[in-house]
Scaffold this active site. Sequence first.
Site, PDB file in Angstrom:
ATOM      1  N   LYS A   3       0.815  -1.216   0.000  1.00 20.27           N
ATOM      2  CA  LYS A   3       0.000   0.000   0.000  1.00 20.27           C
ATOM      3  C   LYS A   3       0.845   1.261   0.000  1.00 20.27           C
ATOM      4  O   LYS A   3       0.325   2.361  -0.208  1.00 20.27           O
ATOM      5  CB  LYS A   3      -0.943   0.011   1.207  1.00 20.27           C
ATOM      6  N   CYS A  51       8.365  -9.326  -1.288  1.00 21.05           N
ATOM      7  CA  CYS A  51       8.268 -10.781  -1.486  1.00 21.05           C
ATOM      8  C   CYS A  51       8.389 -11.152  -2.960  1.00 21.05           C
ATOM      9  O   CYS A  51       7.877 -10.467  -3.835  1.00 21.05           O
ATOM     10  CB  CYS A  51       6.976 -11.300  -0.898  1.00 21.05           C
ATOM     11  N   SER A  72      -4.552 -11.161  -1.843  1.00 19.06           N
ATOM     12  CA  SER A  72      -3.127 -10.892  -1.994  1.00 19.06           C
ATOM     13  C   SER A  72      -2.711 -11.216  -3.417  1.00 19.06           C
ATOM     14  O   SER A  72      -3.311 -12.065  -4.085  1.00 19.06           O
ATOM     15  CB  SER A  72      -2.345 -11.761  -1.006  1.00 19.06           C
TER      16      SER A  72
END
Length: 553
Positions: free
Chosen positions: A121, A191, A468
């Site tokens: 975000k 990630c 996600s």
Amino acid sequence: MPSHLIKSGISKAPHRSLLKALGITDNELKRPFIGVVHSFSEIVPGHVHLRTVVEAVKAGVRTAGGVPFELPVIGVCDGIAMNHEGMKYSLASRELIADSVEVMVKAHQFDALVFVPNCDKIVPGMLIAAMRLNLPAIFVSGGPMLAGRVRGKSVSLSNVFEGVGAVAAGLMSEEELLEYENYACPGCGSCAGMFTANSMNCLTEAIGMALPGNGTIPAVYAERLRLAKLSGEKVMELLSQNIRPRDIFTRESLLNGLAVDMALGCSTNTVLHLAAVAYEAGVEFDLNLVNEVSERTPNLCRLSPAGPHHMEDLYFAGGIPAVMKELSKKGLIREDLLTVSGKTVGENLKNAVNKNPEVIRPIDNPYSETGGLAILFGTLAPRGAVVKKSAVLPEMLTHTGPARVFDSEEDATTAILTGQIKKGDVVVIRYEGPKGGPGMREMLTPTSALAGMGLDKDVALITDGRFSGATRGAAIGHVSPEGYEGGPIALVREGDLIKIDIPGQRLDLLVSEEELNQRKARLQIPEPKIKEGYLARYQKLVSSANLGAVFLK
């Protein structure tokens, strides 16, 4: 320049005195003041190294004649915030980040800005701020994490989430899960798959707001620091030439971004965030545009979770320039647009080469002729829902099954992990939208549990919440209107048949209109789950997911 408001003239002697308390010299007072906005913290793996990146940015600013000042903002790690109340704060933090940047920049009157985000975000929050302030600005992210290795296989965080479901199904031992836990995330960076953070960093590059390499150079490579120094130098050029974010982010560059989005198979969250950035910039955007671009743009990449490749593989294959070069072969990229490099898109792509056609498929041999995302409309989602179709198994592209209805993520997750969900079911999780959550949580835990248990080829999951970027399977989110606003998802009952047709872009509740009207007349919306603090205020202000979950002007 704005900084003259705090450093020029007799009346600003007190201001200069305070600046000199920082160690600023009289010579530095004559130079442009550059805000370096970053989200360093010690709790977020994607941000833990940002101080090093920021120091490189500041060195570049000084080399080019500016005076840099660090401005920290908050940043949530979505992985750590997952599957508990913390996830309610993730999307909500986007607006808080944008607002806090506005406050700091307006209060201290910077002349230009370098944004150093990395995770989910923070990137869109800073992009929203950049468009709102419209000062000369450039982005340089912290870069992606390298993939981990377990038993000779490249892995990332998504494998750990799916491992939880595999253990619950008896398909993996706890000892093997511990091995994934220990080695899937080898160090700093966002990630390693094409999850939301990397999706947004790649799209920031694609729309021209970051230099080539921003999306894919690994976090631990010295090349990332060189890019940061160059970005610090470039912002001074943008300032001298008065090139501003709204000069770069236009409807045409948005279309470039969407084309790259479809080619990469990015996170569904990109739809939410691009809509929000476009709204702030005054650029027209609606969900039909996503389908229009998807219909003409082939899917060229299948990075984790959709395939075996990770961000470092995309980097070595040529990165975002190589993807855009492939798309440009069929006229899918506007090459005459301005970028923060000072060059056009076409000039940036001049020397781009696809170095690995297994990672970036050639334009004439795509994974699919259409893009990685699709917007579905129908009686269950009159204003739209989004799915990452490139991560959906072929047998689930069309599916009709009975609804299993849950009013929270926790209830659904418990049902999945205790074996209550059967093949053919359609899991419905509602009251998790922007207002209903509040905060529109990501449903990574239930989708990963389904995938880990081997049910992703038989079970769909539909929600007014989000997913996600690490989610795979028939996961359909952002259902609008959301349940809390009385949308059709609030009317679904246990056992109702739901029809999913991803190629046909349809999502339908197979219940008669008469019956739905009767249910609506008796509908009772749950009381707000949170009645104080930031989320209570957020719930009152936030708009629907189809509008980007923004605060409307």
